[in-house]
Motif scaffolding. Structure first.
Motif, PDB file in Angstrom:
ATOM      1  N   UNK A  58       0.832  -1.210   0.000  1.00  0.00           N
ATOM      2  CA  UNK A  58       0.000   0.000   0.000  1.00  0.00           C
ATOM      3  C   UNK A  58       0.866   1.260   0.000  1.00  0.00           C
ATOM      4  N   UNK A  59       2.120   1.136   0.400  1.00  0.00           N
ATOM      5  CA  UNK A  59       3.049   2.273   0.386  1.00  0.00           C
ATOM      6  C   UNK A  59       3.682   2.479  -0.994  1.00  0.00           C
ATOM      7  N   UNK A  60       3.340   1.604  -1.961  1.00  0.00           N
ATOM      8  CA  UNK A  60       3.884   1.731  -3.306  1.00  0.00           C
ATOM      9  C   UNK A  60       5.231   1.068  -3.507  1.00  0.00           C
ATOM     10  N   UNK A  92      18.728  -0.674  -9.253  1.00  0.00           N
ATOM     11  CA  UNK A  92      17.565  -1.370  -8.716  1.00  0.00           C
ATOM     12  C   UNK A  92      16.932  -0.548  -7.604  1.00  0.00           C
ATOM     13  N   UNK A  93      15.604  -0.639  -7.514  1.00  0.00           N
ATOM     14  CA  UNK A  93      14.881   0.155  -6.517  1.00  0.00           C
ATOM     15  C   UNK A  93      13.616  -0.573  -6.112  1.00  0.00           C
ATOM     16  N   UNK A  94      13.245  -0.419  -4.849  1.00  0.00           N
ATOM     17  CA  UNK A  94      11.983  -0.976  -4.364  1.00  0.00           C
ATOM     18  C   UNK A  94      10.781  -0.252  -4.979  1.00  0.00           C
ATOM     19  N   UNK A  95      11.028   0.881  -5.595  1.00  0.00           N
ATOM     20  CA  UNK A  95       9.949   1.673  -6.187  1.00  0.00           C
ATOM     21  C   UNK A  95       9.694   1.335  -7.654  1.00  0.00           C
TER      22      UNK A  95
END
Length: 135
Positions: A58-60, A92-95
């Motif tokens: 839910x935080x994207x 790389x990114x969690x987003x």
């Protein structure tokens, strides 16, 4: 800035060694496991069925669940051994949904020799049958 990912490794799940975390395991449950382990990536194996699942929170943020497959006793119908190669780089990114790469690689091995070795051991003969059938 370097990419930082927290990775948890478990045979079944982070809660139980014999728990199956399948590609269709309830998303909220999987997110609970990731949160409890304080992980961005959860790598499991118990089901012997390779997959890479991406779940958006839910935080994207994008979380990843990877089942490595199996080298022996395959359960996905492919008799070759399977392993996963995980690539995380500085971009790389969690987003970003697809910013890590998971490549499943298959290897051939002498399956019949392995099955015969099982039959000649104290292990149950059904293990040799499972190896030969891919289930």
């Amino acid at each position: 800035m370097e990419a930082t990912f927290k990775i948890a490794l478990a045979h079944g799940s982070t809660r139980r060694i014999d728990e199956y975390i399948l590609i269709d395991t309830d998303e909220n449950y999987v997110l609970e496991l990731l949160d409890e382990a304080d992980a961005d990536i959860l790598i499991v194996g118990h089901s012997h069925k390779p997959y890479h699942r991406i779940i958006q929170t839910v935080q994207g943020v994008f979380k990843h669940v990877i089942n490595l497959g199996s080298v022996g006793k395959p359960k996905d119908g492919d008799l070759r051994g399977c392993y996963a190669l995980l690539t995380i780089n500085n971009n790389s990114s969690l987003l970003l949904r697809k910013s890590i790469n998971v490549e499943f690689r298959r290897i051939s091995y002498d399956l019949e020799a392995s099955a015969k070795a099982i039959e000649e051991s104290p292990l149950p003969a059904e293990f040799a049958l499972a190896l030969r059938s891919g289930r």
